[in-house]
Enzyme design. Sequence first.
Site, PDB file in Angstrom:
ATOM      1  CB  SER A 113      -0.961  -0.049   1.181  1.00  8.03           C
ATOM      2  OG  SER A 113      -1.890   0.984   1.065  1.00  8.03           O
ATOM      3  CG  HIS A 114       0.023   3.731   3.183  1.00  3.34           C
ATOM      4  ND1 HIS A 114      -0.972   2.781   3.244  1.00  3.34           N
ATOM      5  CD2 HIS A 114       0.499   3.865   4.425  1.00  3.34           C
ATOM      6  CE1 HIS A 114      -1.092   2.369   4.488  1.00  3.34           C
ATOM      7  NE2 HIS A 114      -0.215   3.001   5.230  1.00  3.34           N
ATOM      8  CG  ASP A 277      -2.484   4.251  -1.767  1.00  3.59           C
ATOM      9  OD1 ASP A 277      -3.083   4.191  -2.848  1.00  3.59           O
ATOM     10  OD2 ASP A 277      -2.557   3.365  -0.893  1.00  3.59           O
ATOM     11  CG  ASP A 279      -2.409  -0.216  -2.942  1.00  6.59           C
ATOM     12  OD1 ASP A 279      -2.319   0.892  -2.377  1.00  6.59           O
ATOM     13  OD2 ASP A 279      -3.145  -1.122  -2.521  1.00  6.59           O
ATOM     14  CG  ASP A 281      -5.889   1.057  -1.830  1.00  4.86           C
ATOM     15  OD1 ASP A 281      -4.991   1.885  -1.592  1.00  4.86           O
ATOM     16  OD2 ASP A 281      -6.001  -0.036  -1.224  1.00  4.86           O
ATOM     17  NE  ARG A 282      -4.258   3.910   2.694  1.00  7.28           N
ATOM     18  CZ  ARG A 282      -3.943   4.012   3.984  1.00  7.28           C
ATOM     19  NH1 ARG A 282      -3.564   5.171   4.479  1.00  7.28           N
ATOM     20  NH2 ARG A 282      -4.002   2.949   4.767  1.00  7.28           N
ATOM     21  CB  SER A 365      -7.389   5.110   6.474  1.00  5.04           C
ATOM     22  OG  SER A 365      -8.286   4.174   5.894  1.00  5.04           O
ATOM     23  CE  LYS A 376      -7.797   2.028   1.171  1.00  7.17           C
ATOM     24  NZ  LYS A 376      -7.603   0.748   1.855  1.00  7.17           N
TER      25      LYS A 376
HETATM   26  C1  G16 Z   1      -5.859  -0.913   4.898  1.00  2.00           C
HETATM   27  C2  G16 Z   1      -7.273  -1.311   4.645  1.00  2.00           C
HETATM   28  C3  G16 Z   1      -8.190  -0.152   4.947  1.00  2.00           C
HETATM   29  C4  G16 Z   1      -7.973   0.340   6.362  1.00  2.00           C
HETATM   30  C5  G16 Z   1      -6.523   0.609   6.596  1.00  2.00           C
HETATM   31  C6  G16 Z   1      -6.324   0.836   8.067  1.00  2.00           C
HETATM   32  O1  G16 Z   1      -5.543   0.132   4.011  1.00  2.00           O
HETATM   33  O2  G16 Z   1      -7.439  -1.684   3.291  1.00  2.00           O
HETATM   34  O3  G16 Z   1      -9.498  -0.550   4.758  1.00  2.00           O
HETATM   35  O4  G16 Z   1      -8.702   1.511   6.606  1.00  2.00           O
HETATM   36  O5  G16 Z   1      -5.748  -0.495   6.226  1.00  2.00           O
HETATM   37  O6  G16 Z   1      -5.008   1.018   8.315  1.00  2.00           O
HETATM   38  P1  G16 Z   1      -4.470   1.040   9.805  1.00  2.00           P
HETATM   39  O7  G16 Z   1      -4.785  -0.287  10.423  1.00  2.00           O
HETATM   40  O8  G16 Z   1      -3.018   1.320   9.633  1.00  2.00           O
HETATM   41  O9  G16 Z   1      -5.196   2.163  10.484  1.00  2.00           O
HETATM   42  P2  G16 Z   1      -4.369   0.037   2.943  1.00  2.00           P
HETATM   43  O10 G16 Z   1      -4.543   1.239   2.056  1.00  2.00           O
HETATM   44  O11 G16 Z   1      -3.106   0.086   3.781  1.00  2.00           O
HETATM   45  O12 G16 Z   1      -4.571  -1.263   2.236  1.00  2.00           O
END
Ligand code: G16
Length: 543
Positions: A113-114, A277, A279, A281-282, A365, A376
Amino acid sequence: MNVRRVPTTPIEGQKPGTSGLRKKTAVFMEPGYLENFVQSVFDAVGGLDGKTLTVGGDGRYFNERAIQTILRMAAANGAARVLVGRDGLLSTPAASAVIRARKTDGGLILSASHNPAGEDGDFGIKYNIPSGGPAPESVTDAIYRRSLEVGEYRILDAGDVDLSAAGTRTLGGTCVEVFDPVAIHAGIMRRLFDFDAIRALFASGFTMRFDAMHAVTGPYAKAVLEDELGAPPGTVLNGEPRPDFGGGHPDPNPVHAGALVDLMMRPGAPDFAAASDGDGDRNMILGRGTYVTPSDSLAVLAANATLAPGYAGGLSGIARSMPTSRAADRVAARLGIPAFETPTGWKFFGTLLDAGLATLCGEESAGTGSGHVREKDGLWAVLFWLNILARRRESVHEILAAHWAGHGRDYYSRHDYEGVDRAAAEALLADLRGRLAELPGRRHGPLSVAAADDFSYRDPVDGSIARGQGVRIFFEENPRAVFRLSGTGTAGATLRVYLERFEDASGALGLDPQEALAPVIAAAAEIAGIHVRLGRTAPDVRT
Ligand code: G16
């Protein structure tokens, strides 16, 4: 060609219930480590014999090597077909779109992800189910259990597959189909949004910057914004995906995308800006002089949804994660549709979307999405905003101000304490959980606690229950503070404190959020003993 059976390396630390595996890249590169997870997925879903899989990632360091390994393993496990994005690239929402459009038996998405990328950065992998969404806990738990006993993995003795051009190749008995990673997703966007109106908006001189942060969305944003919608070249910044994301931290928030925020706060700023971000999705949404919180963005999209052709028939419901502000609930109430509050994690929206109970979903987030895929979707959110801007012909600031004037404003901020000692952070949460019953009635400055709990969720569709999803403290004067530990970091722990306060439409709507929230920030710090327990006097990130 030979199938080899090779011992795996145990995958230390994969927690049951987490959507996938995120670790330092070096850990993934240990012999047998990635392979353990991949073989465990194949076994946990009942084998791969005759099945079709989608595979792609965000282009970070080790992406292509990992994909070559997965292809050889899929072939050795009897897959009929594997669809791979050209150059191994596939944003997370595009992967979800491909799984759904091509009806594959799920997919493997390579991303952390990010989180920063590179040899010293992070890597990750997750399995998405045939609906296109992240695997639910029943599946991730089965993968985890299998990973403890798997012992060996199957891999074909074969060379690399050429991923640099679209077309089909053969690997053992498996057909590997390399495809354009942008086309299917772009086709969905074309159906959902009023591209003619957005084209006319750009033709009128409307200016925008999209920061792809050297991650996967660059090619998607260039194809749609510049090539198709007529935004001038240069609209997309940092559009070339790089294995180390250009050394950056592709998390679209005011700290890590600080340069874009600075640009938008200066005189002469463009009309609109956005970032995505690692990948894809954000998303982050900015107007000239204006930052839109993800919680407000969800509420504004919901309130204006019928301006987009894909949502012209209205919404069935709106879902948000628990720590997301309650702004979207106010829109749902006004529209007379249900509002759902789920635990953090996109997978919890899947059942609601599948059952048609919710149309839009969002998280604080920086995630927003809808039933068009089961992830997302950063670029989707940006195009949705462009559609609204094109139809309303008002600035982002005017749209936001009108929204608050109609619904009131939920002042909101998330404070992150990053890289703190895990044991100390866990003790802080455990201590809070142990004191929930004593908190009501206590005064902290001008605020007194009305109620406190640890959020539990019962899925209205499948009845599954998720407990311990975050400590909520409600104050009598209406503010709320929520505490949880991040589930996505790879070093130490991150404490997230989510702070909000509602001001109705007749109140002060133009305050600085940190000032508006000062009493609840102080109360939250005092109740949890943040400064004493973590040795930190200020958060690292304020969204
Ligand atoms: C992932 C999930 C999101 C969630 C986030 C929470 O995001 O796909 O649905 O809101 O984790 O992150 P944390 O537990 O760090 O607060 P991503 O974009 O990292 O895949």
